[in-house]
Design a protein around this motif. Sequence first.
Motif, short mmCIF file in Angstrom:
data_model
loop_
_atom_site.label_atom_id
_atom_site.label_comp_id
_atom_site.label_asym_id
_atom_site.label_seq_id
_atom_site.Cartn_x
_atom_site.Cartn_y
_atom_site.Cartn_z
N ALA A 96 0.82 -1.21 0.00
CA ALA A 96 0.00 0.00 0.00
C ALA A 96 0.86 1.26 0.00
O ALA A 96 0.56 2.24 -0.70
N SER A 97 1.94 1.25 0.77
CA SER A 97 2.81 2.42 0.83
C SER A 97 3.50 2.66 -0.51
O SER A 97 3.62 3.80 -0.97
N ALA A 98 3.96 1.58 -1.15
CA ALA A 98 4.60 1.71 -2.46
C ALA A 98 3.61 2.20 -3.51
O ALA A 98 3.95 3.01 -4.38
N THR A 99 2.37 1.74 -3.40
CA THR A 99 1.33 2.17 -4.34
C THR A 99 1.04 3.66 -4.17
O THR A 99 0.99 4.41 -5.15
N ALA A 100 0.85 4.08 -2.92
CA ALA A 100 0.54 5.49 -2.66
C ALA A 100 1.70 6.40 -3.04
O ALA A 100 1.50 7.50 -3.54
N GLY A 101 2.94 5.93 -2.81
CA GLY A 101 4.11 6.75 -3.09
C GLY A 101 4.65 6.61 -4.50
O GLY A 101 5.65 7.23 -4.85
N GLN A 102 3.97 5.78 -5.33
CA GLN A 102 4.42 5.52 -6.70
C GLN A 102 5.88 5.12 -6.73
O GLN A 102 6.71 5.68 -7.44
N ARG A 120 8.50 1.79 -7.26
CA ARG A 120 8.60 0.44 -7.81
C ARG A 120 8.77 -0.56 -6.68
O ARG A 120 9.44 -0.29 -5.70
N LEU A 121 8.19 -1.74 -6.89
CA LEU A 121 8.11 -2.74 -5.85
C LEU A 121 8.74 -4.05 -6.33
O LEU A 121 8.46 -4.49 -7.45
N GLY A 134 12.42 2.43 -3.80
CA GLY A 134 12.75 3.85 -3.69
C GLY A 134 12.74 4.55 -5.04
O GLY A 134 12.77 5.78 -5.10
N ALA A 135 12.69 3.78 -6.13
CA ALA A 135 12.65 4.36 -7.47
C ALA A 135 11.22 4.78 -7.81
O ALA A 135 10.31 3.95 -7.80
#
Length: 325
Positions: free
Chosen positions: A147-153, A155-156, A211-212
Amino acid sequence: MTDTPARLLTLLSLLQTPREWPGSELADRLGVSSRTIRRDIDRLRDLGYPVEATLGAEGGYRLVAGAAMPPLVLDDEEAVAIAVGLRAGAGHAIEGVEEASVRALAKLEQVLPSRLRHRVSSLQSATVALTRGDGASIDPRTLTTIASATAGQERLRFAYRAADGTGTRRLVEPNRLVSTGRRWYLVAYDLDRDDWRTFRVDRVSEPFATGARFAARELPMDAVAFVERGLRRGGGGGRGTYEVELHFAVAAEEVPGWLGAAEADPAGGCRVRFACGDAPEWLAARLALTGLPFTVLAPASLAATALALGTRLSASAAPSASAPA
């Protein structure tokens, strides 16, 4: 208390308790004058907090419901209690509040001090839920990371286990988390395959945001529709499509769109094609709970499952021959 920002936070924390505070009591608590309290109340109102004042010899203040939800100030115990509750619910898909619960948990865990995060993890690891949902359990940390990666756009990266047990490593641009009520799904753009993909979150492990950052791509359709289409095509990650005949009104109420497609017939019945080939026991039980007759058309494995379920239920209801009269 001479530090104005700290005093405002303390005042806000007091006002967020469900009671009315006399101005003199607030002044004593904060070690300031009643005039300072009045100025601080005005500052809170300027920030959007709906503080209501009452008239009288003492006068009082309380926080009331406003047009928007203002930021909350939580003490340690309150923050831990909310985090534990959200984690307990996030492990299973909860219809109606699923996405909001995960977003709230991700926000809260982002700002929790390490000492409180440790308390939350310790409490959760020391408890076991008596009741469980129909879907597979998911580590809440997996959900909050996604969810955090999605909200922050961001890459996962994660490890993924396919339906046949094959393991792969994925690098994706996450778009949305979707809950079907039984399971969580991640809709993401798979960079290695150069295409959109749907991933069952209970098969995801070791997720971490790289982080990208990335510029959001346009999904070909709504995320929910994309998941529904994938489930229908893939049989829910299972072994084919099930066909069942039952009353159309029941199908309209009991069969969500992601689970199956109903085709009405002139006689008032319908044929439903269910896309959940990996859960015949769950489907048989779900249909039985409608309380109305249904006929399994295909495959034979679902018919056998329904027959076995009926036999077990009949046996459990029959009085034992050795039981006293």
